[in-house]
Design an enzyme around this catalytic site. Sequence first.
Site, PDB file in Angstrom:
ATOM      1  N   GLU A   1      54.449  21.512  71.347  1.00  0.00           N
ATOM      2  CA  GLU A   1      53.559  22.269  70.476  1.00  0.00           C
ATOM      3  C   GLU A   1      53.067  23.544  71.157  1.00  0.00           C
ATOM      4  O   GLU A   1      52.983  23.621  72.382  1.00  0.00           O
ATOM      5  CB  GLU A   1      52.347  21.414  70.105  1.00  0.00           C
ATOM      6  CG  GLU A   1      52.716  20.330  69.123  1.00  0.00           C
ATOM      7  CD  GLU A   1      51.565  19.398  68.801  1.00  0.00           C
ATOM      8  OE1 GLU A   1      51.523  18.913  67.659  1.00  0.00           O
ATOM      9  OE2 GLU A   1      50.710  19.160  69.669  1.00  0.00           O
TER      10      GLU A   1
ATOM     11  N   CYS B   1      42.232  21.997  73.370  1.00  0.00           N
ATOM     12  CA  CYS B   1      42.681  21.600  74.711  1.00  0.00           C
ATOM     13  C   CYS B   1      42.738  20.088  74.826  1.00  0.00           C
ATOM     14  O   CYS B   1      41.782  19.394  74.488  1.00  0.00           O
ATOM     15  CB  CYS B   1      41.702  22.061  75.784  1.00  0.00           C
ATOM     16  SG  CYS B   1      41.293  23.780  75.718  1.00  0.00           S
TER      17      CYS B   1
HETATM   18  N1  SAH Z   1      48.306  20.957  83.495  1.00  0.00           N
HETATM   19  C1  SAH Z   1      47.656  22.238  83.515  1.00  0.00           C
HETATM   20  C2  SAH Z   1      47.803  22.966  82.212  1.00  0.00           C
HETATM   21  C3  SAH Z   1      47.099  22.321  81.040  1.00  0.00           C
HETATM   22  S1  SAH Z   1      45.764  23.330  80.668  1.00  0.00           S
HETATM   23  C4  SAH Z   1      46.218  22.071  83.952  1.00  0.00           C
HETATM   24  O1  SAH Z   1      45.820  20.940  84.171  1.00  0.00           O
HETATM   25  O2  SAH Z   1      45.527  23.058  84.145  1.00  0.00           O
HETATM   26  C5  SAH Z   1      44.816  22.402  79.582  1.00  0.00           C
HETATM   27  C6  SAH Z   1      43.371  22.413  79.966  1.00  0.00           C
HETATM   28  O3  SAH Z   1      42.652  21.592  79.035  1.00  0.00           O
HETATM   29  C7  SAH Z   1      43.159  21.822  81.331  1.00  0.00           C
HETATM   30  O4  SAH Z   1      42.091  22.442  81.979  1.00  0.00           O
HETATM   31  C8  SAH Z   1      42.792  20.400  80.957  1.00  0.00           C
HETATM   32  O5  SAH Z   1      42.135  19.743  81.986  1.00  0.00           O
HETATM   33  C9  SAH Z   1      41.941  20.612  79.739  1.00  0.00           C
HETATM   34  N2  SAH Z   1      41.791  19.436  78.883  1.00  0.00           N
HETATM   35  C10 SAH Z   1      42.547  18.320  78.853  1.00  0.00           C
HETATM   36  N3  SAH Z   1      42.086  17.459  77.945  1.00  0.00           N
HETATM   37  C11 SAH Z   1      41.008  18.037  77.375  1.00  0.00           C
HETATM   38  C12 SAH Z   1      40.115  17.637  76.346  1.00  0.00           C
HETATM   39  N4  SAH Z   1      40.273  16.490  75.700  1.00  0.00           N
HETATM   40  N5  SAH Z   1      39.107  18.481  76.014  1.00  0.00           N
HETATM   41  C13 SAH Z   1      38.985  19.677  76.626  1.00  0.00           C
HETATM   42  N6  SAH Z   1      39.815  20.107  77.592  1.00  0.00           N
HETATM   43  C14 SAH Z   1      40.811  19.296  77.970  1.00  0.00           C
END
Ligand code: SAH
Length: 340
Positions: free
Chosen positions: A89, A330
Amino acid sequence: MTSIYNLTREDLENYFLSINSKKFHADQLFDWLYVKRVKSFDDVTNIKKEVLEEIKKNYILNNIKIVNVEKDKDVNKYLFELSDGEHIEAVLMFHDYGTSICISSQVGCNMGCKFCESGRRKKVRNLEVSEMVLQILLIEEELGSRISHVVVMGIGEPFDNYDNLIKFFRIINDPKGISIGARHITVSTCGIIPKIEEFSNLDLQVNLAISLHAPNNEIRNKIMPINKVYPIDKLIPCIHEYFNKTNRRVTIEYIMLEGINDSNLCALELSKLLKGLNCYVNLIPYNETENIGFKRTKMIQIASFYDILKKNGINVTIRREFGGKITAACGQLRSREEQI
Ligand code: SAH
Protein backbone atom coordinates in the site's frame (compact mmCIF):
# COMPACT_ATOMS: atom_id res chain seq x y z
CA MET A 1 11.76 -10.31 -17.08
CA THR A 2 12.73 -7.32 -15.05
CA SER A 3 11.30 -3.81 -15.22
CA ILE A 4 13.19 -1.01 -16.92
CA TYR A 5 12.30 1.14 -13.88
CA ASN A 6 14.88 -0.84 -11.89
CA LEU A 7 17.68 0.99 -13.71
CA THR A 8 19.25 4.32 -12.77
CA ARG A 9 20.40 6.53 -15.64
CA GLU A 10 23.94 5.28 -15.04
CA ASP A 11 22.75 1.66 -15.21
CA LEU A 12 21.04 2.47 -18.50
CA GLU A 13 24.23 4.01 -19.90
CA ASN A 14 26.09 0.83 -19.05
CA TYR A 15 23.32 -1.24 -20.56
CA PHE A 16 23.41 0.66 -23.86
CA LEU A 17 27.19 0.30 -23.97
CA SER A 18 26.88 -3.42 -23.25
CA ILE A 19 24.67 -3.90 -26.31
CA ASN A 20 27.12 -1.88 -28.44
CA SER A 21 24.77 1.03 -28.63
CA LYS A 22 25.16 4.68 -27.63
CA LYS A 23 25.46 5.90 -24.09
CA PHE A 24 23.36 9.02 -24.76
CA HIS A 25 20.30 6.82 -25.37
CA ALA A 26 20.12 6.61 -21.58
CA ASP A 27 19.17 10.28 -21.34
CA GLN A 28 16.68 9.89 -24.16
CA LEU A 29 15.03 6.83 -22.67
CA PHE A 30 14.90 8.45 -19.24
CA ASP A 31 13.02 11.32 -20.81
CA TRP A 32 10.50 8.96 -22.41
CA LEU A 33 10.01 7.04 -19.18
CA TYR A 34 9.92 9.82 -16.60
CA VAL A 35 9.03 13.02 -18.44
CA LYS A 36 6.87 11.88 -21.35
CA ARG A 37 5.70 8.80 -19.41
CA VAL A 38 5.28 6.43 -22.36
CA LYS A 39 3.24 3.27 -21.90
CA SER A 40 5.13 1.19 -24.45
CA PHE A 41 8.66 1.00 -25.84
CA ASP A 42 7.04 1.31 -29.29
CA ASP A 43 6.20 4.94 -28.52
CA VAL A 44 9.89 5.85 -28.33
CA THR A 45 10.73 7.67 -31.57
CA ASN A 46 14.39 8.69 -31.31
CA ILE A 47 16.01 5.30 -30.67
CA LYS A 48 16.50 2.82 -33.55
CA LYS A 49 14.01 0.00 -33.91
CA GLU A 50 16.69 -2.70 -33.59
CA VAL A 51 17.85 -1.21 -30.31
CA LEU A 52 14.29 -1.01 -29.00
CA GLU A 53 13.74 -4.63 -29.99
CA GLU A 54 16.84 -5.56 -28.01
CA ILE A 55 15.51 -3.67 -24.97
CA LYS A 56 12.16 -5.44 -25.27
CA LYS A 57 13.92 -8.80 -25.12
CA ASN A 58 15.29 -7.88 -21.69
CA TYR A 59 12.89 -5.47 -20.07
CA ILE A 60 9.24 -4.74 -19.48
CA LEU A 61 7.72 -1.46 -18.26
CA ASN A 62 5.20 -1.82 -15.44
CA ASN A 63 5.33 -4.72 -13.02
CA ILE A 64 2.75 -3.45 -10.51
CA LYS A 65 -0.81 -2.14 -10.80
CA ILE A 66 -3.32 -0.24 -8.67
CA VAL A 67 -6.17 -2.55 -7.65
CA ASN A 68 -8.02 -0.37 -5.15
CA VAL A 69 -8.22 3.28 -4.14
CA GLU A 70 -9.90 4.57 -0.97
CA LYS A 71 -10.43 8.29 -0.61
CA ASP A 72 -11.04 10.43 2.45
CA LYS A 73 -11.01 14.21 2.87
CA ASP A 74 -7.30 14.87 2.60
CA VAL A 75 -5.87 11.41 2.01
CA ASN A 76 -6.03 8.63 -0.57
CA LYS A 77 -4.92 5.07 0.05
CA TYR A 78 -3.76 2.92 -2.85
CA LEU A 79 -3.56 -0.84 -2.90
CA PHE A 80 -1.10 -2.28 -5.42
CA GLU A 81 -0.80 -5.79 -6.74
CA LEU A 82 2.71 -6.97 -7.57
CA SER A 83 3.57 -9.39 -10.35
CA ASP A 84 3.81 -12.32 -7.92
CA GLY A 85 0.34 -11.60 -6.52
CA GLU A 86 1.59 -9.90 -3.34
CA HIS A 87 0.04 -6.62 -2.21
CA ILE A 88 1.47 -3.39 -0.83
CA GLU A 89 0.00 0.00 0.00
CA ALA A 90 0.90 3.65 -0.43
CA VAL A 91 -0.80 6.69 1.07
CA LEU A 92 -1.13 10.10 -0.52
CA MET A 93 -1.65 13.13 1.70
CA PHE A 94 -2.84 16.56 0.59
CA HIS A 95 -1.11 19.37 2.50
CA ASP A 96 -1.29 23.12 2.06
CA TYR A 97 2.31 23.01 0.77
CA GLY A 98 1.70 20.22 -1.76
CA THR A 99 1.18 16.47 -1.77
CA SER A 100 3.25 13.83 -0.08
CA ILE A 101 3.25 10.14 -0.73
CA CYS A 102 4.11 7.54 1.88
CA ILE A 103 5.48 4.50 0.11
CA SER A 104 6.23 0.92 1.17
CA SER A 105 9.68 -0.63 0.89
CA GLN A 106 9.06 -4.33 1.62
CA VAL A 107 6.33 -6.96 1.55
CA GLY A 108 5.89 -7.58 5.29
CA CYS A 109 8.54 -6.51 7.81
CA ASN A 110 10.91 -8.38 10.14
CA MET A 111 11.44 -5.68 12.77
CA GLY A 112 8.62 -6.93 14.97
CA CYS A 113 7.69 -3.62 16.66
CA LYS A 114 4.98 -4.59 19.11
CA PHE A 115 2.67 -1.64 18.38
CA CYS A 116 2.77 -1.76 14.58
CA GLU A 117 0.04 -3.43 12.59
CA SER A 118 2.01 -3.27 9.34
CA GLY A 119 4.74 -5.46 10.80
CA ARG A 120 2.49 -8.28 11.97
CA ARG A 121 3.24 -10.12 8.76
CA LYS A 122 6.86 -11.29 8.54
CA LYS A 123 8.95 -10.05 5.65
CA VAL A 124 8.15 -11.93 2.47
CA ARG A 125 10.62 -10.06 0.31
CA ASN A 126 12.23 -6.73 -0.47
CA LEU A 127 10.56 -4.50 -3.03
CA GLU A 128 12.44 -4.07 -6.26
CA VAL A 129 13.54 -0.55 -7.19
CA SER A 130 10.86 -0.46 -9.90
CA GLU A 131 8.15 -1.42 -7.43
CA MET A 132 9.02 1.65 -5.36
CA VAL A 133 9.36 3.96 -8.39
CA LEU A 134 6.05 2.79 -9.85
CA GLN A 135 4.13 3.57 -6.67
CA ILE A 136 4.91 7.21 -7.49
CA LEU A 137 4.41 7.01 -11.27
CA LEU A 138 1.06 5.23 -11.06
CA ILE A 139 -0.34 7.51 -8.39
CA GLU A 140 0.74 10.60 -10.32
CA GLU A 141 -1.01 9.15 -13.35
CA GLU A 142 -4.19 8.50 -11.36
CA LEU A 143 -4.05 12.02 -9.90
CA GLY A 144 -3.16 13.76 -13.11
CA SER A 145 -0.62 15.88 -11.26
CA ARG A 146 2.84 15.76 -9.71
CA ILE A 147 3.64 14.70 -6.16
CA SER A 148 5.92 17.12 -4.34
CA HIS A 149 7.18 15.09 -1.35
CA VAL A 150 8.08 11.44 -0.76
CA VAL A 151 8.37 9.67 2.59
CA VAL A 152 9.47 6.06 2.91
CA MET A 153 7.33 5.28 5.93
CA GLY A 154 4.90 2.67 4.64
CA ILE A 155 5.22 -1.07 5.10
CA GLY A 156 8.72 -2.39 5.67
CA GLU A 157 12.07 -1.30 7.07
CA PRO A 158 13.73 0.68 4.26
CA PHE A 159 17.27 0.21 5.63
CA ASP A 160 16.67 -3.55 5.48
CA ASN A 161 16.36 -3.01 1.69
CA TYR A 162 19.20 -0.53 1.51
CA ASP A 163 20.70 -1.01 -1.96
CA ASN A 164 17.35 -0.87 -3.73
CA LEU A 165 16.32 2.11 -1.61
CA ILE A 166 19.37 4.12 -2.69
CA LYS A 167 18.81 3.31 -6.37
CA PHE A 168 15.20 4.38 -5.93
CA PHE A 169 16.39 7.71 -4.49
CA ARG A 170 18.82 8.18 -7.39
CA ILE A 171 16.04 7.64 -9.92
CA ILE A 172 13.41 9.89 -8.36
CA ASN A 173 15.98 12.58 -7.53
CA ASP A 174 17.58 12.56 -11.01
CA PRO A 175 17.03 16.00 -12.63
CA LYS A 176 16.50 14.18 -15.94
CA GLY A 177 13.95 11.83 -14.33
CA ILE A 178 11.10 12.47 -11.88
CA SER A 179 13.27 15.17 -10.33
CA ILE A 180 11.98 15.27 -6.78
CA GLY A 181 14.41 17.34 -4.71
CA ALA A 182 16.34 15.34 -2.12
CA ARG A 183 15.18 17.72 0.60
CA HIS A 184 11.62 16.72 -0.27
CA ILE A 185 12.42 13.06 0.37
CA THR A 186 12.50 11.47 3.86
CA VAL A 187 13.38 7.96 4.91
CA SER A 188 12.45 6.56 8.31
CA THR A 189 14.32 3.75 10.05
CA CYS A 190 13.87 1.89 13.30
CA GLY A 191 17.62 2.40 13.85
CA ILE A 192 19.81 0.01 11.87
CA ILE A 193 23.12 1.54 12.88
CA PRO A 194 25.47 0.22 10.13
CA LYS A 195 23.07 1.50 7.47
CA ILE A 196 22.73 4.91 9.13
CA GLU A 197 26.54 5.08 8.97
CA GLU A 198 26.55 4.14 5.30
CA PHE A 199 23.78 6.61 4.60
CA SER A 200 25.78 9.40 6.21
CA ASN A 201 28.58 8.88 3.67
CA LEU A 202 26.25 9.24 0.72
CA ASP A 203 26.21 12.26 -1.59
CA LEU A 204 22.42 12.62 -1.27
CA GLN A 205 20.64 15.28 0.78
CA VAL A 206 17.71 12.98 1.66
CA ASN A 207 16.20 13.58 5.13
CA LEU A 208 16.49 10.97 7.87
CA ALA A 209 13.89 10.14 10.53
CA ILE A 210 14.50 7.73 13.39
CA SER A 211 11.72 5.78 15.09
CA LEU A 212 12.92 6.12 18.68
CA HIS A 213 9.67 5.75 20.67
CA ALA A 214 11.35 5.36 24.07
CA PRO A 215 13.75 7.30 26.30
CA ASN A 216 15.71 4.28 27.57
CA ASN A 217 16.66 0.70 26.74
CA GLU A 218 14.30 -0.84 29.25
CA ILE A 219 11.18 0.56 27.58
CA ARG A 220 12.53 0.32 24.05
CA ASN A 221 13.47 -3.35 24.47
CA LYS A 222 9.85 -4.08 25.38
CA ILE A 223 8.31 -2.48 22.30
CA MET A 224 11.05 -2.66 19.64
CA PRO A 225 13.03 -5.93 19.46
CA ILE A 226 15.62 -4.26 17.19
CA ASN A 227 16.81 -2.37 20.29
CA LYS A 228 18.44 -5.56 21.55
CA VAL A 229 20.70 -5.47 18.50
CA TYR A 230 21.14 -1.69 18.23
CA PRO A 231 20.47 -0.26 21.69
CA ILE A 232 19.82 3.40 22.48
CA ASP A 233 23.28 3.95 23.97
CA LYS A 234 24.78 3.09 20.57
CA LEU A 235 22.01 4.64 18.46
CA ILE A 236 22.19 8.15 19.91
CA PRO A 237 25.97 8.53 19.39
CA CYS A 238 25.44 7.22 15.85
CA ILE A 239 22.88 10.00 15.21
CA HIS A 240 25.33 12.60 16.60
CA GLU A 241 27.93 11.25 14.20
CA TYR A 242 25.42 11.41 11.34
CA PHE A 243 24.80 15.07 12.09
CA ASN A 244 28.51 15.84 12.34
CA LYS A 245 29.10 14.33 8.92
CA THR A 246 26.06 15.61 7.04
CA ASN A 247 25.03 18.73 8.93
CA ARG A 248 21.45 17.61 8.42
CA ARG A 249 18.94 17.78 11.24
CA VAL A 250 17.35 14.46 12.08
CA THR A 251 13.70 13.87 12.93
CA ILE A 252 13.05 11.75 16.02
CA GLU A 253 9.69 9.99 15.85
CA TYR A 254 8.05 9.22 19.17
CA ILE A 255 4.70 7.42 19.33
CA MET A 256 2.67 8.20 22.43
CA LEU A 257 1.56 4.90 24.00
CA GLU A 258 -0.58 5.23 27.09
CA GLY A 259 1.14 4.00 30.24
CA ILE A 260 4.17 2.77 28.33
CA ASN A 261 6.37 5.69 27.28
CA ASP A 262 4.27 8.79 27.87
CA SER A 263 4.87 9.86 31.50
CA ASN A 264 6.34 13.22 32.48
CA LEU A 265 9.35 11.31 33.73
CA CYS A 266 9.80 9.81 30.25
CA ALA A 267 9.64 13.32 28.79
CA LEU A 268 12.40 14.45 31.15
CA GLU A 269 14.49 11.42 30.37
CA LEU A 270 14.01 11.98 26.64
CA SER A 271 15.05 15.63 26.99
CA LYS A 272 18.28 14.54 28.66
CA LEU A 273 18.92 11.85 26.08
CA LEU A 274 18.55 14.28 23.18
CA LYS A 275 20.35 17.21 24.75
CA GLY A 276 22.87 18.70 22.35
CA LEU A 277 21.58 16.72 19.38
CA ASN A 278 20.43 18.82 16.43
CA CYS A 279 17.07 17.19 15.93
CA TYR A 280 13.41 17.76 16.20
CA VAL A 281 10.98 15.44 17.89
CA ASN A 282 7.73 14.50 16.22
CA LEU A 283 5.22 13.26 18.80
CA ILE A 284 2.87 10.83 17.09
CA PRO A 285 -0.59 10.19 18.59
CA TYR A 286 -0.78 6.38 18.47
CA ASN A 287 -3.28 4.98 15.98
CA GLU A 288 -5.13 2.18 17.70
CA THR A 289 -5.82 -0.92 15.65
CA GLU A 290 -8.24 -3.75 16.23
CA ASN A 291 -5.63 -6.39 16.80
CA ILE A 292 -3.11 -4.76 19.10
CA GLY A 293 -3.72 -3.87 22.74
CA PHE A 294 -1.90 -0.53 23.01
CA LYS A 295 -3.86 2.63 23.80
CA ARG A 296 -3.39 6.18 22.57
CA THR A 297 -2.19 8.71 25.14
CA LYS A 298 -4.84 11.31 25.99
CA MET A 299 -4.30 14.66 24.30
CA ILE A 300 -3.81 16.42 27.63
CA GLN A 301 -0.86 14.17 28.47
CA ILE A 302 0.60 14.58 24.97
CA ALA A 303 0.45 18.34 25.62
CA SER A 304 2.20 17.94 28.95
CA PHE A 305 4.92 15.77 27.38
CA TYR A 306 5.31 18.40 24.66
CA ASP A 307 5.68 21.20 27.20
CA ILE A 308 8.39 19.37 29.13
CA LEU A 309 10.43 18.82 25.96
CA LYS A 310 9.95 22.47 24.96
CA LYS A 311 11.00 23.76 28.38
CA ASN A 312 14.14 21.68 28.13
CA GLY A 313 15.10 23.23 24.83
CA ILE A 314 14.07 20.38 22.53
CA ASN A 315 12.39 21.26 19.20
CA VAL A 316 9.12 19.40 19.15
CA THR A 317 5.94 19.14 17.09
CA ILE A 318 2.82 17.00 17.35
CA ARG A 319 2.09 15.11 14.16
CA ARG A 320 -1.01 16.08 12.27
CA GLU A 321 -3.21 13.08 11.75
CA PHE A 322 -4.21 11.67 8.42
CA GLY A 323 -6.23 8.77 7.24
CA GLY A 324 -7.45 7.10 10.45
CA LYS A 325 -10.90 6.47 9.01
CA ILE A 326 -9.66 4.50 6.06
CA THR A 327 -6.88 2.76 8.06
CA ALA A 328 -4.29 4.68 6.11
CA ALA A 329 -2.52 6.13 9.15
CA CYS A 330 0.95 5.21 10.43
CA GLY A 331 1.14 1.59 11.49
CA GLN A 332 -2.30 0.71 10.15
CA LEU A 333 -1.42 -0.34 6.62
CA ARG A 334 -2.47 -3.84 5.65
CA SER A 335 -4.44 -4.32 8.82
CA ARG A 336 -7.60 -5.06 6.85
CA GLU A 337 -6.22 -7.08 3.97
CA GLU A 338 -9.01 -9.60 4.05
CA GLN A 339 -11.67 -6.90 3.62
CA ILE A 340 -10.33 -5.29 0.46
N1 SAH B 1 10.34 0.69 9.56
C1 SAH B 1 10.55 2.11 9.44
C2 SAH B 1 9.58 2.74 8.48
C3 SAH B 1 8.14 2.72 8.93
S1 SAH B 1 7.74 4.34 9.33
C4 SAH B 1 10.54 2.74 10.81
O1 SAH B 1 10.32 2.02 11.77
O2 SAH B 1 10.82 3.93 10.93
C5 SAH B 1 6.23 4.21 10.14
C6 SAH B 1 6.22 5.00 11.41
O3 SAH B 1 4.94 4.82 12.04
C7 SAH B 1 7.26 4.51 12.37
O4 SAH B 1 7.76 5.56 13.14
C8 SAH B 1 6.43 3.58 13.23
O5 SAH B 1 7.03 3.32 14.45
C9 SAH B 1 5.14 4.35 13.35
N2 SAH B 1 3.98 3.55 13.74
C10 SAH B 1 3.83 2.21 13.69
N3 SAH B 1 2.64 1.85 14.15
C11 SAH B 1 1.99 2.98 14.50
C12 SAH B 1 0.70 3.25 15.02
N4 SAH B 1 -0.18 2.28 15.23
N5 SAH B 1 0.37 4.55 15.27
C13 SAH B 1 1.24 5.54 14.99
N6 SAH B 1 2.47 5.33 14.48
C14 SAH B 1 2.85 4.07 14.24
